[in-house]
Design a protein around this motif. Structure first.
Motif, mmCIF file in Angstrom:
data_model
loop_
_atom_site.group_PDB
_atom_site.id
_atom_site.type_symbol
_atom_site.label_atom_id
_atom_site.label_comp_id
_atom_site.label_asym_id
_atom_site.label_seq_id
_atom_site.Cartn_x
_atom_site.Cartn_y
_atom_site.Cartn_z
ATOM 1 N N ARG A 15 0.875 -1.167 0.000
ATOM 2 C CA ARG A 15 0.000 0.000 0.000
ATOM 3 C C ARG A 15 0.914 1.218 0.000
ATOM 4 O O ARG A 15 1.357 1.695 1.050
ATOM 5 C CB ARG A 15 -0.920 0.021 1.225
ATOM 6 N N HIS A 16 1.198 1.714 -1.188
ATOM 7 C CA HIS A 16 2.216 2.746 -1.398
ATOM 8 C C HIS A 16 1.819 4.034 -0.673
ATOM 9 O O HIS A 16 0.820 4.674 -0.993
ATOM 10 C CB HIS A 16 2.340 2.992 -2.907
ATOM 11 N N GLY A 17 2.635 4.409 0.323
ATOM 12 C CA GLY A 17 2.400 5.638 1.062
ATOM 13 C C GLY A 17 1.665 5.481 2.369
ATOM 14 O O GLY A 17 1.638 6.413 3.182
ATOM 15 N N VAL A 18 1.048 4.310 2.612
ATOM 16 C CA VAL A 18 0.405 4.067 3.908
ATOM 17 C C VAL A 18 1.498 3.886 4.954
ATOM 18 O O VAL A 18 2.441 3.117 4.753
ATOM 19 C CB VAL A 18 -0.518 2.830 3.843
ATOM 20 N N PHE A 19 1.377 4.582 6.080
ATOM 21 C CA PHE A 19 2.452 4.577 7.072
ATOM 22 C C PHE A 19 2.701 3.194 7.663
ATOM 23 O O PHE A 19 3.821 2.861 8.035
ATOM 24 C CB PHE A 19 2.137 5.547 8.216
ATOM 25 N N GLN A 20 1.656 2.390 7.793
ATOM 26 C CA GLN A 20 1.783 1.082 8.434
ATOM 27 C C GLN A 20 2.354 1.231 9.851
ATOM 28 O O GLN A 20 3.278 0.508 10.255
ATOM 29 C CB GLN A 20 2.682 0.146 7.605
ATOM 30 N N LYS A 21 1.775 2.133 10.634
ATOM 31 C CA LYS A 21 2.228 2.310 12.015
ATOM 32 C C LYS A 21 2.060 1.013 12.791
ATOM 33 O O LYS A 21 0.950 0.477 12.930
ATOM 34 C CB LYS A 21 1.435 3.425 12.698
#
Length: 501
Positions: A15-21
């Motif tokens: 997911r390009h750009g999703v931070f994935q915190k």
């Protein structure tokens, strides 16, 4: 242990750009955060999206599969919240793509095996259609129907593998209001330059005479002597009430090597200070990096004929280190489980040799600059540390604009320019008040860009060139962010269904 064949027959999704915190396990880059999902198997990506809104996208992250495995990912404001601009009549997704009349995996494999350049694409596309300038699509193109006087929010995504593109609509201005899912000050322009991996949100007002107007995208390419797809894709904006036989007006597009136009667009954007999800520029810097990016060579194997320059194979590097992903296990698994022998933590914070980075005459003949070792070197960062990275393009093999993408975090673009970066002169250019915020920056051809970000997301995050041919050649590096002091800042256990190597 992964066999080479596994790495090209399986897949991963990013997911390009999703931070994935705290969900680095779901980020998706092949052999960085996971092993590939092999045919017949499955893996469920679980993650939360917080503190983000705008246009992002998703794509395959194994080899060249993302040429056709991709789509838009749109995050709208929460219920009860508004856009920081007048609500548009309608939202429209514009996906710019690239097409080969061949299996893209075969195109990549041929280039890797021969050491030469990959075959160029056969067409660019708008929402899947090449448009009427191509023989295969003369009667088919994307059509956007609009009502006079209405405003449309165009969510533009460049999903092309290697094509940086100019985008324009005849006789219409566009007002840019966001890039890479980060709001900007409204910027009025009649042309957009968008690199692979980038997104642009722009308002289109249907304020022209009733009729039909072409939208078009054409390539931006600066490398002298290197082939590129010099074709133009077209769609059409059709006003309600336009005569069906009306010939659309065609926009005048820039020359393929119009760096001045490309730079004007990319350097004229400012962040929407104090707007939704605005992040202040971190003032104190803990770790400074000066990183060169560019192409080079690697020696041809014994008893082989290679098609790169002077019988070599093409390569790419950052700070003269050509990145190679591991094969035995993912970097994240090795980092999480403290496994030795997978990577080293000695990626250099500056070039091993200082030289006249953008002087092609000197660099083309110096072996010290031409051949970079193939390594898996990373940079370890303390949690919540601030990194300032100066990205310097080189002219070792041509002068190019390199779109550099960082996973796991946005960054502030403090300044950009041409030639060799000079801190005593160029630091005066830094915008510390309202710089644009991005996840992908096109480092200017023959120039430099300075970015700054906070490493507040534990995990393993790759930074790489979003020209897929260059990533294949090794233009990337990795940051490993250590856990913070609390459970809320600690990377959780890996998912039970995480693919194994």
């Amino acid at each position: 242990m992964c066999k080479d064949s596994d790495l090209t027959t399986g897949d991963c999704l990013n997911r390009h750009g999703v931070f994935q915190k705290l969900s680095c396990w779901a980020d998706g880059p092949n052999m960085i955060t996971q092993c590939p999902i092999l045919p017949g198997n499955k893996y469920t990506y679980k993650f939360k999206i917080s503190g983000q809104e705008g246009t992002l996208w998703w794509h395959a992250h194994v080899s060249w599969l993302r040429a056709t495995v991709h789509g838009a990912l749109i995050i709208r404001p929460k219920s009860g919240h508004k856009y920081p601009f007048p609500k548009p009549h309608r939202e429209v997704t514009i996906i710019l793509g690239e097409w080969w009349n061949a299996n893209v995996m075969d195109v990549e494999d041929e280039a890797v095996t021969s050491g030469g350049l990959p075959n160029i694409s056969d067409a660019f596309t708008i929402n899947g259609w090449p448009g009427d300038l191509y023989p295969c699509s003369q009667n088919h193109m994307y059509k956007l129907k609009v009502e006079p006087g209405k405003t449309y929010l165009l969510r533009i995504v460049n999903t092309a593998l290697n094509g940086q593109l100019f985008y324009k609509i005849a006789n219409h201005n566009l007002t840019v209001v966001a890039v890479d899912a980060a709001y900007t000050k409204p910027y009025v322009t009649n042309i957009i330059m968008i690199a692979p991996g980038q997104t642009v949100d722009a308002l289109l007002v249907a304020d022209q005479d009733i009729g039909s107007y072409y939208m078009a995208a054409s390539p931006y390419s600066t490398s002298v002597g290197i082939p590129y797809d010099n074709t133009t894709t077209r769609g059409v904006v059709v006003y309600d009430g336009a005569p069906p036989i009306a010939k659309p007006l065609m926009p005048t597009l820039p020359a393929f090597n119009d760096t001045a136009t490309a730079y004007k667009f990319s350097s004229s954007l400012n962040g929407l200070k104090d707007g939704p999800h605005w992040a202040q520029v971190p003032k104190n810097v803990d770790y400074k990096m000066f990183v060169t990016v560019g192409l080079g060579f690697t020696p041809c194997e014994a008893n082989r004929t290679c098609l790169g320059p002077k019988g070599t194979k093409l390569s790419a590097s950052m700070n003269n280190q050509s990145f190679v992903p591991p094969k035995r296990m993912s970097l994240l698994q090795a980092f999480y489980s403290n496994v030795d022998g997978i990577y080293t933590t000695d990626f250099p914070a500056k070039p091993p040799i200082e030289f006249d980075y953008t002087n092609a005459t000197i660099n083309n003949y110096n072996p010290a600059f031409l051949f970079a070792p193939k390594v898996t070197k990373v940079t370890k960062l303390k949690f919540n540390s601030t990194v300032e990275m100066m990205l310097q393009n080189t002219a070792i093999i041509g002068v190019e604009n390199h779109p550099m993408h960082l996973h796991g975090s946005n960054f502030h673009v403090l300044a950009q320019g041409f030639g060799n970066y000079n801190p005593s002169k160029h630091r005066e250019m830094f915008n510390l008040v309202d710089p644009q915020i991005r996840n992908t920056i096109g480092v200017p051809a023959g120039g430099w860009a300075v970015i700054r970000f906070t490493a507040d997301n534990p995990g393993v995050w790759i930074m790489h060139c979003h020209l897929d041919s260059h990533l294949t050649y090794g233009l990337g590096t990795v940051f490993m962010v250590e856990n913070g002091p609390t459970p809320e800042t600690t990377l959780p256990l890996p998912p039970v269904d995480l693919p194994n190597c």
